[in-house]
Design a protein around this motif. Structure first.
Motif, PDB file in Angstrom:
ATOM      1  N   LYS A   1      -2.780  -0.580   8.874  1.00 60.22           N
ATOM      2  CA  LYS A   1      -1.777   0.345   9.411  1.00 60.22           C
ATOM      3  C   LYS A   1      -2.243   1.071  10.667  1.00 60.22           C
ATOM      4  CE  LYS A   1       0.737   1.134   5.108  1.00 60.22           C
ATOM      5  NZ  LYS A   1       0.171   0.080   4.316  1.00 60.22           N
ATOM      6  N   PHE A   2      -3.538   1.110  10.918  1.00 63.90           N
ATOM      7  CA  PHE A   2      -4.033   1.758  12.136  1.00 63.90           C
ATOM      8  C   PHE A   2      -3.756   0.926  13.387  1.00 63.90           C
ATOM      9  CE2 PHE A   2      -6.915   4.084   9.172  1.00 63.90           C
ATOM     10  CZ  PHE A   2      -6.508   5.368   9.522  1.00 63.90           C
ATOM     11  N   ILE A   3      -3.499  -0.360  13.217  1.00 64.88           N
ATOM     12  CA  ILE A   3      -3.244  -1.253  14.352  1.00 64.88           C
ATOM     13  C   ILE A   3      -1.747  -1.563  14.378  1.00 64.88           C
ATOM     14  CG2 ILE A   3      -3.809  -3.473  15.416  1.00 64.88           C
ATOM     15  CD1 ILE A   3      -6.447  -3.302  13.693  1.00 64.88           C
ATOM     16  N   PRO A   4      -1.042  -1.136  15.416  1.00 68.40           N
ATOM     17  CA  PRO A   4       0.417  -1.319  15.467  1.00 68.40           C
ATOM     18  C   PRO A   4       0.845  -2.765  15.232  1.00 68.40           C
ATOM     19  CG  PRO A   4      -0.311   0.063  17.279  1.00 68.40           C
ATOM     20  CD  PRO A   4      -1.555  -0.479  16.611  1.00 68.40           C
TER      21      PRO A   4
ATOM     22  N   LEU B   1       9.071  -1.267   6.703  1.00 66.31           N
ATOM     23  CA  LEU B   1       9.511  -0.662   5.443  1.00 66.31           C
ATOM     24  C   LEU B   1       8.782   0.657   5.178  1.00 66.31           C
ATOM     25  CD1 LEU B   1      11.324  -1.000   2.967  1.00 66.31           C
ATOM     26  CD2 LEU B   1       9.455  -2.242   1.875  1.00 66.31           C
ATOM     27  N   ALA B   2       7.491   0.703   5.455  1.00 71.51           N
ATOM     28  CA  ALA B   2       6.715   1.931   5.242  1.00 71.51           C
ATOM     29  C   ALA B   2       7.191   3.044   6.162  1.00 71.51           C
ATOM     30  CB  ALA B   2       5.229   1.657   5.446  1.00 71.51           C
ATOM     31  N   ARG B   3       7.436   2.724   7.418  1.00 72.36           N
ATOM     32  CA  ARG B   3       7.916   3.725   8.375  1.00 72.36           C
ATOM     33  C   ARG B   3       9.286   4.265   7.956  1.00 72.36           C
ATOM     34  NH1 ARG B   3       5.659   4.470  13.429  1.00 72.36           N
ATOM     35  NH2 ARG B   3       3.959   3.053  13.960  1.00 72.36           N
ATOM     36  N   ARG B   4      10.186   3.353   7.624  1.00 70.42           N
ATOM     37  CA  ARG B   4      11.535   3.792   7.252  1.00 70.42           C
ATOM     38  C   ARG B   4      11.510   4.613   5.963  1.00 70.42           C
ATOM     39  NH1 ARG B   4      16.266   0.391   7.444  1.00 70.42           N
ATOM     40  NH2 ARG B   4      15.378  -0.781   5.721  1.00 70.42           N
ATOM     41  N   THR B   5      10.663   4.224   5.031  1.00 73.48           N
ATOM     42  CA  THR B   5      10.568   4.963   3.772  1.00 73.48           C
ATOM     43  C   THR B   5       9.987   6.354   3.990  1.00 73.48           C
ATOM     44  OG1 THR B   5      10.308   2.894   2.546  1.00 73.48           O
ATOM     45  CG2 THR B   5       9.632   4.913   1.421  1.00 73.48           C
TER      46      THR B   5
ATOM     47  N   LEU C   1      11.592   9.924   3.077  1.00 72.73           N
ATOM     48  CA  LEU C   1      10.907  10.828   2.142  1.00 72.73           C
ATOM     49  C   LEU C   1      10.511  12.154   2.786  1.00 72.73           C
ATOM     50  CD1 LEU C   1       8.646   8.347   0.130  1.00 72.73           C
ATOM     51  CD2 LEU C   1      10.820   9.379  -0.570  1.00 72.73           C
ATOM     52  N   THR C   2      10.248  12.148   4.090  1.00 72.02           N
ATOM     53  CA  THR C   2       9.891  13.396   4.786  1.00 72.02           C
ATOM     54  C   THR C   2      11.121  14.055   5.408  1.00 72.02           C
ATOM     55  OG1 THR C   2       9.374  12.267   6.863  1.00 72.02           O
ATOM     56  CG2 THR C   2       7.550  12.588   5.294  1.00 72.02           C
ATOM     57  N   LEU C   3      12.295  13.505   5.116  1.00 78.64           N
ATOM     58  CA  LEU C   3      13.570  14.016   5.641  1.00 78.64           C
ATOM     59  C   LEU C   3      13.599  14.025   7.167  1.00 78.64           C
ATOM     60  CD1 LEU C   3      13.986  17.000   3.163  1.00 78.64           C
ATOM     61  CD2 LEU C   3      14.925  14.683   2.949  1.00 78.64           C
ATOM     62  N   GLY C   4      12.796  13.158   7.776  1.00 77.87           N
ATOM     63  CA  GLY C   4      12.749  13.055   9.222  1.00 77.87           C
ATOM     64  C   GLY C   4      12.080  14.236   9.905  1.00 77.87           C
ATOM     65  N   LEU C   5      11.438  15.106   9.119  1.00 76.21           N
ATOM     66  CA  LEU C   5      10.792  16.299   9.683  1.00 76.21           C
ATOM     67  C   LEU C   5       9.455  15.982  10.351  1.00 76.21           C
ATOM     68  CD1 LEU C   5      11.548  18.822   6.799  1.00 76.21           C
ATOM     69  CD2 LEU C   5      12.725  18.605   9.006  1.00 76.21           C
ATOM     70  N   ILE C   6       8.854  14.875   9.964  1.00 74.77           N
ATOM     71  CA  ILE C   6       7.586  14.455  10.563  1.00 74.77           C
ATOM     72  C   ILE C   6       7.869  13.206  11.395  1.00 74.77           C
ATOM     73  CG2 ILE C   6       5.231  13.666  10.096  1.00 74.77           C
ATOM     74  CD1 ILE C   6       5.390  15.151   7.420  1.00 74.77           C
TER      75      ILE C   6
ATOM     76  N   TYR D   1       3.215   7.702   9.707  1.00 70.00           N
ATOM     77  CA  TYR D   1       2.600   6.393   9.480  1.00 70.00           C
ATOM     78  C   TYR D   1       1.085   6.471   9.641  1.00 70.00           C
ATOM     79  CZ  TYR D   1       2.239   1.310   9.425  1.00 70.00           C
ATOM     80  OH  TYR D   1       1.928   0.023   9.101  1.00 70.00           O
ATOM     81  N   PHE D   2       0.620   7.238  10.620  1.00 67.40           N
ATOM     82  CA  PHE D   2      -0.819   7.449  10.790  1.00 67.40           C
ATOM     83  C   PHE D   2      -1.396   8.165   9.557  1.00 67.40           C
ATOM     84  CE2 PHE D   2      -4.394  10.165  11.964  1.00 67.40           C
ATOM     85  CZ  PHE D   2      -5.280   9.227  12.456  1.00 67.40           C
ATOM     86  N   LEU D   3      -0.696   9.184   9.074  1.00 67.92           N
ATOM     87  CA  LEU D   3      -1.157   9.911   7.881  1.00 67.92           C
ATOM     88  C   LEU D   3      -1.189   9.000   6.650  1.00 67.92           C
ATOM     89  CD1 LEU D   3       0.624  13.351   8.379  1.00 67.92           C
ATOM     90  CD2 LEU D   3      -1.817  12.824   8.680  1.00 67.92           C
ATOM     91  N   LEU D   4      -0.217   8.101   6.554  1.00 66.60           N
ATOM     92  CA  LEU D   4      -0.219   7.127   5.459  1.00 66.60           C
ATOM     93  C   LEU D   4      -1.439   6.214   5.558  1.00 66.60           C
ATOM     94  CD1 LEU D   4       1.150   5.778   3.017  1.00 66.60           C
ATOM     95  CD2 LEU D   4       2.493   4.420   4.657  1.00 66.60           C
ATOM     96  N   ALA D   5      -1.740   5.739   6.759  1.00 64.73           N
ATOM     97  CA  ALA D   5      -2.923   4.891   6.963  1.00 64.73           C
ATOM     98  C   ALA D   5      -4.189   5.644   6.598  1.00 64.73           C
ATOM     99  CB  ALA D   5      -2.986   4.421   8.420  1.00 64.73           C
TER     100      ALA D   5
END
Length: 156
Positions: free
Chosen positions: A44-47, A55-59, A63-68, A74-78
């Motif tokens: 996930k660190f490499i685009p 799917l991860a980005r959209r999810t 889940l963050t209500l678009g606030l982040i 995605y970086f935080l998920l990685a």
């Protein structure tokens, strides 16, 4: 002349001894889950390298209500996944890492509800490849519960 039995072990021997001790008593499961987390998180660190990026980005956006912002979440998920992987692999902070992994695993089921068109060909039995990718997490959840219940022993 000193005998080999009285010679202090080299740093390599200490390291091998630590690895050997770490591999004992059911730690193979924690190591294998750690490797998977490290691998998937590292991708996930490499685009555009992770097959689950869209799917991860959209999810995470939902889940963050678009606030982040998407790039930040995605970086935080990685980062989250690689830290879990490193902790399980090195057997440090194993219980907190396992709890974070269980929270992560629960979140991975969100696309089944949020994006059913990407998860099912025909609900509820005919899964797409992404749906199968998500459902395999049931096995990881069971393994994480087992890892969480392992006795804590110092390995170093």
């Amino acid at each position: 002349m000193k005998s080999l039995a009285n010679t202090p072990p080299s740093s390599l021997a200490k390291w091998l001894g630590t690895i050997r001790l770490h591999l004992k008593k059911n730690h193979f499961l924690a190591i294998s889950i750690g490797l998977v987390y490290l691998w998937f998180g590292g991708l996930k660190f490499i685009p555009h390298l992770s097959p689950a990026e869209d799917l991860a980005r959209r999810t995470t956006d939902v889940l963050t209500l678009g606030l982040i912002p998407s790039d930040v979440s995605y970086f935080l998920l990685a980062l989250w996944e690689t830290l879990i992987g490193a902790c399980l692999l090195l057997n440090i902070y194993r219980r907190p890492a396992t709890l974070l992994a269980l929270i992560h695993m629960v979140c991975t089921f969100a696309p089944l509800i949020i994006f059913p068109e990407q998860s099912f060909l025909e609900a509820p039995l005919c899964l797409t490849l992404k749906g199968q990718y998500i459902m395999k997490n049931l096995i990881i959840i069971a393994a994480l519960i087992h890892v969480y219940r392992l006795p804590m022993k110092k390995t170093i």
